[in-house]
Design an enzyme around this catalytic site. Structure first.
Site, PDB file in Angstrom:
ATOM      1  N   GLU A 149       0.844  -1.193   0.000  1.00  0.00           N
ATOM      2  CA  GLU A 149       0.000   0.000   0.000  1.00  0.00           C
ATOM      3  C   GLU A 149       0.887   1.254   0.000  1.00  0.00           C
ATOM      4  O   GLU A 149       1.862   1.323   0.735  1.00  0.00           O
ATOM      5  CB  GLU A 149      -0.897  -0.011   1.238  1.00  0.00           C
ATOM      6  N   PHE A 150       0.487   2.248  -0.806  1.00  0.00           N
ATOM      7  CA  PHE A 150       1.290   3.474  -0.935  1.00  0.00           C
ATOM      8  C   PHE A 150       0.564   4.707  -0.409  1.00  0.00           C
ATOM      9  O   PHE A 150       1.007   5.823  -0.654  1.00  0.00           O
ATOM     10  CB  PHE A 150       1.687   3.683  -2.398  1.00  0.00           C
ATOM     11  N   LEU A 151      -0.561   4.520   0.284  1.00  0.00           N
ATOM     12  CA  LEU A 151      -1.319   5.705   0.742  1.00  0.00           C
ATOM     13  C   LEU A 151      -0.533   6.520   1.761  1.00  0.00           C
ATOM     14  O   LEU A 151       0.354   5.995   2.439  1.00  0.00           O
ATOM     15  CB  LEU A 151      -2.682   5.291   1.315  1.00  0.00           C
ATOM     16  N   LYS A 152      -0.908   7.808   1.838  1.00  0.00           N
ATOM     17  CA  LYS A 152      -0.318   8.706   2.843  1.00  0.00           C
ATOM     18  C   LYS A 152      -1.390   9.046   3.859  1.00  0.00           C
ATOM     19  O   LYS A 152      -2.511   9.390   3.465  1.00  0.00           O
ATOM     20  CB  LYS A 152       0.119  10.046   2.217  1.00  0.00           C
ATOM     21  N   ASN A 209       9.787   3.901  -0.260  1.00  0.00           N
ATOM     22  CA  ASN A 209       9.894   4.628   1.007  1.00  0.00           C
ATOM     23  C   ASN A 209      11.324   5.085   1.279  1.00  0.00           C
ATOM     24  O   ASN A 209      11.544   6.200   1.748  1.00  0.00           O
ATOM     25  CB  ASN A 209       9.379   3.770   2.168  1.00  0.00           C
ATOM     26  N   PHE A 250       9.159  16.510  -1.951  1.00  0.00           N
ATOM     27  CA  PHE A 250       9.988  15.899  -0.894  1.00  0.00           C
ATOM     28  C   PHE A 250      11.369  16.535  -0.765  1.00  0.00           C
ATOM     29  O   PHE A 250      12.347  15.865  -0.468  1.00  0.00           O
ATOM     30  CB  PHE A 250      10.118  14.377  -1.114  1.00  0.00           C
ATOM     31  N   CYS A 261       6.012   4.516   8.985  1.00  0.00           N
ATOM     32  CA  CYS A 261       6.563   3.826   7.806  1.00  0.00           C
ATOM     33  C   CYS A 261       8.031   4.139   7.546  1.00  0.00           C
ATOM     34  O   CYS A 261       8.863   3.248   7.659  1.00  0.00           O
ATOM     35  CB  CYS A 261       5.731   4.156   6.583  1.00  0.00           C
ATOM     36  N   LYS A 322       3.123  14.563  10.930  1.00  0.00           N
ATOM     37  CA  LYS A 322       2.858  15.467   9.803  1.00  0.00           C
ATOM     38  C   LYS A 322       1.440  15.995   9.966  1.00  0.00           C
ATOM     39  O   LYS A 322       0.675  15.479  10.791  1.00  0.00           O
ATOM     40  CB  LYS A 322       3.052  14.761   8.465  1.00  0.00           C
TER      41      LYS A 322
HETATM   42  P1  NAD Z   1      -2.029   0.019  12.621  1.00  0.00           P
HETATM   43  O1  NAD Z   1      -1.195  -0.286  13.797  1.00  0.00           O
HETATM   44  O2  NAD Z   1      -2.730   1.334  12.509  1.00  0.00           O
HETATM   45  O3  NAD Z   1      -3.163  -1.096  12.446  1.00  0.00           O
HETATM   46  C1  NAD Z   1      -2.934  -2.465  12.529  1.00  0.00           C
HETATM   47  C2  NAD Z   1      -4.176  -3.101  13.140  1.00  0.00           C
HETATM   48  O4  NAD Z   1      -4.048  -4.525  13.035  1.00  0.00           O
HETATM   49  C3  NAD Z   1      -4.367  -2.798  14.624  1.00  0.00           C
HETATM   50  O5  NAD Z   1      -5.630  -2.213  14.847  1.00  0.00           O
HETATM   51  C4  NAD Z   1      -4.227  -4.163  15.297  1.00  0.00           C
HETATM   52  O6  NAD Z   1      -5.066  -4.320  16.433  1.00  0.00           O
HETATM   53  C5  NAD Z   1      -4.652  -5.092  14.185  1.00  0.00           C
HETATM   54  N1  NAD Z   1      -4.197  -6.482  14.334  1.00  0.00           N
HETATM   55  C6  NAD Z   1      -2.965  -6.922  14.685  1.00  0.00           C
HETATM   56  N2  NAD Z   1      -2.943  -8.270  14.689  1.00  0.00           N
HETATM   57  C7  NAD Z   1      -4.186  -8.691  14.330  1.00  0.00           C
HETATM   58  C8  NAD Z   1      -4.788  -9.971  14.145  1.00  0.00           C
HETATM   59  N3  NAD Z   1      -4.096 -11.102  14.296  1.00  0.00           N
HETATM   60  N4  NAD Z   1      -6.085 -10.022  13.789  1.00  0.00           N
HETATM   61  C9  NAD Z   1      -6.792  -8.875  13.620  1.00  0.00           C
HETATM   62  N5  NAD Z   1      -6.281  -7.647  13.763  1.00  0.00           N
HETATM   63  C10 NAD Z   1      -4.987  -7.544  14.106  1.00  0.00           C
HETATM   64  O7  NAD Z   1      -1.069  -0.187  11.352  1.00  0.00           O
HETATM   65  P2  NAD Z   1      -1.136   0.598   9.953  1.00  0.00           P
HETATM   66  O8  NAD Z   1      -0.531   1.941  10.093  1.00  0.00           O
HETATM   67  O9  NAD Z   1      -2.499   0.452   9.380  1.00  0.00           O
HETATM   68  O10 NAD Z   1      -0.112  -0.279   9.103  1.00  0.00           O
HETATM   69  C11 NAD Z   1      -0.415  -1.594   8.681  1.00  0.00           C
HETATM   70  C12 NAD Z   1       0.630  -2.027   7.674  1.00  0.00           C
HETATM   71  O11 NAD Z   1       0.560  -1.191   6.515  1.00  0.00           O
HETATM   72  C13 NAD Z   1       2.074  -1.922   8.170  1.00  0.00           C
HETATM   73  O12 NAD Z   1       2.812  -2.966   7.609  1.00  0.00           O
HETATM   74  C14 NAD Z   1       2.539  -0.586   7.608  1.00  0.00           C
HETATM   75  O13 NAD Z   1       3.930  -0.539   7.435  1.00  0.00           O
HETATM   76  C15 NAD Z   1       1.826  -0.577   6.273  1.00  0.00           C
HETATM   77  N6  NAD Z   1       1.572   0.757   5.731  1.00  0.00           N
HETATM   78  C16 NAD Z   1       1.158   1.784   6.555  1.00  0.00           C
HETATM   79  C17 NAD Z   1       0.883   3.030   6.021  1.00  0.00           C
HETATM   80  C18 NAD Z   1       0.454   4.170   6.895  1.00  0.00           C
HETATM   81  O14 NAD Z   1       0.455   5.322   6.432  1.00  0.00           O
HETATM   82  N7  NAD Z   1       0.071   3.933   8.146  1.00  0.00           N
HETATM   83  C19 NAD Z   1       1.015   3.246   4.627  1.00  0.00           C
HETATM   84  C20 NAD Z   1       1.407   2.179   3.821  1.00  0.00           C
HETATM   85  C21 NAD Z   1       1.688   0.944   4.380  1.00  0.00           C
END
Ligand code: NAD
Length: 437
Positions: A149-152, A209, A250, A261, A322
């Site tokens: 996923e590439f969202l911000k 990233n 950037f 991230c 941010k």
């Molecule tokens: P987050 O911590 O906000 O959310 C993860 C969720 O998963 C939590 O609510 C947690 O309770 C839940 N969870 C964990 N284990 C679980 C299980 N076994 N069953 C059900 N739920 C479970 O994380 P995020 O920021 O959404 O990031 C998720 C992934 O996406 C990461 O790998 C991150 O690097 C990637 N990512 C994040 C972003 C961003 O901007 N946040 C952007 C691109 C990619």
């Protein structure tokens, strides 16, 4: 299509809601029952512009539901996105325990074909590892897809709805066709769905990233040099960014990058290289420049306040990593505020959205929090701007000058017109520009 999402965080909830918006039936599960209760009541447990309205509409129309029972979701859905966290482990690598637990739970509940889609950011080889793990549960009728996923955060809905590209790492035609169907409504403007092997898809996310983070760290290093040789980094940035080979995105200097991230992904990439027996000199440097940049103001603040910040009151504008988010994970503001408090300063802070999340961070219960940008200034020895929220851009300099005990501003995001601020009697330090006032 019938879609499941594991993880209702910043990525899973946005993905699930946007997929429901396109007419799919989406079932989002999370282990946190309080989060699910909040979502069921039509509220979002974090701040993301526009998400709550979209969620409510799809929930009301019966296309989006929430639960804690992963088995029920797996019985319901053919395409299952894994969007759980992959935080930094102690050695800097990505901690895969949550994704493995989620995949195992999905495998246990599977009846018939399922397409398991890894949306979390995971190191190269994780797709193969998850496939082996599902197979170890006795399952054969499934595919594992890598779909980074590439969202911000702050623009997550726009990014998911109108992606620059969709990256899909697959090994089977069936999975590829399924992914094409899921994403077709999102790429109607001609953006590409890029199909590749899972390893390349996994790597594409880390390289994106790391490259973005490298531009920030590079510009921060250049800004520090500019300041010391009498150049203005804003002028330099504009001149450099006008080159079409470089581009202007950037290149803004500041107190460093943060969030969930860039910091962890750059470090995880170092560990991926290390595991492959290769050096990651650039990635190590991106990280170490960033770590130093978060505290670049500490000596300047100490010097301005007569050599020490002990018992000084420092006001912060901005805590989130941010603007347009309440996410404070790895936020430079948190590191800087803690460093100042460790040196005896009293920190008071204002952030339009991140007050609650910031107060939960280690050490940050020592700070006091305000609901108003100007109240926080009353009697403070200095103001630090740590997040570039729009509302700080056109600050009332007369009011600032009247409220601050000493007219010191440390603009860590270069949001102020520093010449104008100086005319109003403020002394402004910024990043990569001469001190004014
Ligand atoms: P987050 O911590 O906000 O959310 C993860 C969720 O998963 C939590 O609510 C947690 O309770 C839940 N969870 C964990 N284990 C679980 C299980 N076994 N069953 C059900 N739920 C479970 O994380 P995020 O920021 O959404 O990031 C998720 C992934 O996406 C990461 O790998 C991150 O690097 C990637 N990512 C994040 C972003 C961003 O901007 N946040 C952007 C691109 C990619």
């Amino acid at each position: 299509m019938r879609i499941g999402v594991v993880g209702a965080g910043y990525v899973g909830l946005v993905a699930g809601t946007c997929l429901a918006e396109m007419g799919n039936h989406v079932h989002v599960v999370d282990v946190k029952s309080d989060v699910i209760a909040t979502l069921r009541s039509g509220r979002v447990h974090y701040f993301e512009p526009g998400l709550e309205e979209l969620l409510r509409r799809n929930q009301k129309d019966g296309r989006l539901r929430f639960g804690t029972d992963i088995g029920e979701m797996v019985r319901d859905a053919e395409y299952i996105f894994l969007a759980v966290g992959t935080p930094q482990a102690e050695d800097g690598s990505a901690d895969l325990q949550y994704i493995e637990a989620a995949a195992t739970a999905v495998a246990k509940a599977m009846t018939g074909y399922r397409c398991i889609i890894i949306k979390s950011t995971v190191p190269v080889g994780t797709n193969a590892r998850i496939e082996a793990l599902v197979r170890a549960q006795g399952r054969t009728d499934f595919d594992v897809v890598s779909n980074p996923e590439f969202l911000k955060e702050g623009a997550a809905i726009e990014d998911f709805m109108y992606p620059d590209r969709v990256v899909v790492g697959v090994r089977s035609t069936r999975a590829e066709q399924g992914m094409q169907s899921i994403y077709a409504p999102f790429v109607r403007t001609g953006r590409p769905i890029m199909v590749m092997d899972p390893e390349s898809a996994e790597m594409a996310k880390y390289v994106s990233n790391a490259l973005l983070a490298s531009r920030i760290s590079f510009m921060n290093e250049m800004a520090n040099i500019c300041q010391n040789v009498g150049a203005d980094v804003d002028r330099v940035r504009q001149a450099v960014g006008s080159d079409r080979r470089i581009g202007s995105a950037f290149l803004f200097p500041g107190l460093g990058y943060g969030g969930s991230c860039f910091p962890k992904d750059v470090r995880a990439l170092c560990r991926i290289a290390e595991k492959a027996g290769l050096p990651a000199r650039m990635c190590e440097a991106i990280d170490s420049v960033n770590v130093a940049q978060r505290l670049v103001f500490v000596p300047a603040i100490e010097a301005a306040l007569g050599g020490s910040v002990k018992d000084a009151t420092i006001a912060f504008w901005g805590l989130a990593f941010k603007p347009r988010t309440d996410d404070v994970r790895e936020a430079p503001a948190i590191y800087l505020a803690n460093a100042l408090m460790d040196r005896g300063a009293c920190v008071r802070a204002y952030d339009p959205e991140a007050r609650v999340t910031a107060a939960r961070e280690p050490g940050m219960n020592r700070a006091t929090y305000y609901d108003n940008a100007y109240e926080v200034l009353d009697g403070a020895d200095a103001l630090v701007i740590a997040t570039e929220w729009n509302e700080f851009r056109c600050a009332d300099f007369d009011r600032l000058k009247a409220l601050l005990k000493r007219p010191f501003v440390f603009d860590g995001r270069n949001v102020f017109d520093i010449a104008l601020a100086a005319k109003k009697g403020l002394r402004v330090w910024s990043i990569g520009r001469a001190m004014q006032g």
